[in-house]
Design an enzyme around this catalytic site. Sequence first.
Site, PDB file in Angstrom:
ATOM      1  N   TYR A  88      35.157 -35.402 -22.240  1.00 33.13           N
ATOM      2  CA  TYR A  88      36.562 -35.768 -22.027  1.00 33.13           C
ATOM      3  C   TYR A  88      37.494 -34.766 -22.680  1.00 33.13           C
ATOM      4  CZ  TYR A  88      37.140 -37.491 -26.859  1.00 33.13           C
ATOM      5  OH  TYR A  88      37.236 -37.581 -28.223  1.00 33.13           O
ATOM      6  N   LYS A 148      32.669 -32.074 -26.746  1.00 34.46           N
ATOM      7  CA  LYS A 148      33.579 -33.230 -26.741  1.00 34.46           C
ATOM      8  C   LYS A 148      33.048 -34.312 -25.797  1.00 34.46           C
ATOM      9  CE  LYS A 148      38.580 -34.087 -26.917  1.00 34.46           C
ATOM     10  NZ  LYS A 148      38.569 -34.759 -28.220  1.00 34.46           N
ATOM     11  N   GLU A 172      35.216 -33.345 -40.698  1.00 33.12           N
ATOM     12  CA  GLU A 172      36.449 -33.537 -39.935  1.00 33.12           C
ATOM     13  C   GLU A 172      36.757 -35.015 -39.890  1.00 33.12           C
ATOM     14  OE1 GLU A 172      36.053 -32.593 -35.735  1.00 33.12           O
ATOM     15  OE2 GLU A 172      33.997 -33.326 -35.705  1.00 33.12           O
ATOM     16  N   LEU A 231      34.333 -30.507 -34.115  1.00 40.37           N
ATOM     17  CA  LEU A 231      34.952 -30.166 -32.840  1.00 40.37           C
ATOM     18  C   LEU A 231      36.022 -29.104 -33.125  1.00 40.37           C
ATOM     19  CD1 LEU A 231      35.181 -30.981 -29.767  1.00 40.37           C
ATOM     20  CD2 LEU A 231      37.271 -32.135 -30.477  1.00 40.37           C
TER      21      LEU A 231
HETATM   22  N1  PDD Z   1      40.337 -36.203 -30.552  1.00 39.02           N
HETATM   23  N2  PDD Z   1      37.801 -33.686 -34.112  1.00 39.02           N
HETATM   24  C1  PDD Z   1      37.482 -34.773 -33.383  1.00 39.02           C
HETATM   25  C2  PDD Z   1      36.225 -35.504 -33.699  1.00 39.02           C
HETATM   26  C3  PDD Z   1      38.337 -35.196 -32.347  1.00 39.02           C
HETATM   27  O1  PDD Z   1      38.008 -36.273 -31.617  1.00 39.02           O
HETATM   28  C4  PDD Z   1      39.547 -34.495 -32.097  1.00 39.02           C
HETATM   29  C5  PDD Z   1      40.497 -34.902 -31.017  1.00 39.02           C
HETATM   30  C6  PDD Z   1      39.839 -33.361 -32.890  1.00 39.02           C
HETATM   31  C7  PDD Z   1      41.080 -32.535 -32.669  1.00 39.02           C
HETATM   32  O2  PDD Z   1      40.995 -31.844 -31.452  1.00 39.02           O
HETATM   33  P1  PDD Z   1      42.305 -31.434 -30.630  1.00 39.02           P
HETATM   34  O3  PDD Z   1      43.174 -30.674 -31.560  1.00 39.02           O
HETATM   35  O4  PDD Z   1      41.780 -30.602 -29.525  1.00 39.02           O
HETATM   36  O5  PDD Z   1      42.952 -32.697 -30.158  1.00 39.02           O
HETATM   37  C8  PDD Z   1      38.932 -32.983 -33.884  1.00 39.02           C
HETATM   38  C9  PDD Z   1      41.146 -36.699 -29.447  1.00 39.02           C
HETATM   39  C10 PDD Z   1      42.607 -36.531 -29.648  1.00 39.02           C
HETATM   40  C11 PDD Z   1      40.725 -38.135 -29.166  1.00 39.02           C
HETATM   41  O6  PDD Z   1      39.531 -38.386 -29.190  1.00 39.02           O
HETATM   42  O7  PDD Z   1      41.578 -38.972 -28.876  1.00 39.02           O
END
Ligand code: PDD
Length: 287
Positions: free
Chosen positions: A33, A149, A182, A207
């Site tokens: 996703y 992801k 994270e 991620l």
């Molecule tokens: N999540 N780490 C994890 C485990 C994440 O699920 C996310 C983002 C990030 C930050 O990634 P980005 O900057 O690309 O949004 C880091 C999304 C927002 C979610 O699951 O809703």
Amino acid sequence: MTRIAYVNGVYQRHADAGVHIEDRGFQFADGVYEVCEVRHGFIIDLTRHLDRLDRSLAEIRIGWPMTRAALVIIVREVLRRNRVRNGLFYLQVTRGSARRDHVFPLDGTPSTIVVTAKRTDASLIARKNTVGIRAITVPENRWDRVDVKTVGLLPNVLARQAAREEGAQEAIFVDPDGTVKEGAATNVWIVDGQGKLRTRHADHGILKGITRTTLMDVVAAAGIDIEERAFSVEEMLAAREVFITAATSICFPVVAVNGKTIANGHPGSMSQKIREAFFDVAEKTAI
Ligand code: PDD
């Protein structure tokens, strides 16, 4: 206003939209996703989000369900139909639906594609930026390919819920050696005791957030030194600043971890500075 979702070629009422009961996303979390921010009628960092989708699909061996251009048309249409000017879209691709069997379904099984969109509450985000958020730490218990992801987010869900139950807004995964990985849905940054901006290196252990990548550009443009290196929970607790980043929130200051106040308990200047510069540097694609 009726919310509209896109599912496998059809725009339909969000409330009625659904996938098959044997969808592999539903049964095996066999899918990937993206979540992408929309601000003032512009999609933020669309290219980087689609590049990461491309990588995630390749890593778990799902083919692109359609051309990239066709997917962008759908994303725009969903945003338009939901009149989202400020908010986000969610895009999920799974290995499709097939009689339950762990091995991949037959070649040619169409993947499932879902695109939804929602508005976000700007005042709630502004409040979190002014007041800061609280976090807890939790032991890392995820698989070792969290750089992909995927929709397999059960540990993240349980961690966020644990945070909620302790009056915090984010849970931070920590390795057995005490180093910070994270957040449940965010990347973690600190300004360490020496004033150095740090965030963990992006290998298979976290991620690689798109917000993280764009903030690297912001930091480089501002001439701020940054070190991509792991830090311990102790270093985080002793930091001058802690903040978390994600497409949903850009950059939230963390003012307490495990009930211990960070610095003076107020949001720091670094997170504010880089948040303010973020939209100047990020890619903006008109809806
Ligand atoms: N999540 N780490 C994890 C485990 C994440 O699920 C996310 C983002 C990030 C930050 O990634 P980005 O900057 O690309 O949004 C880091 C999304 C927002 C979610 O699951 O809703």
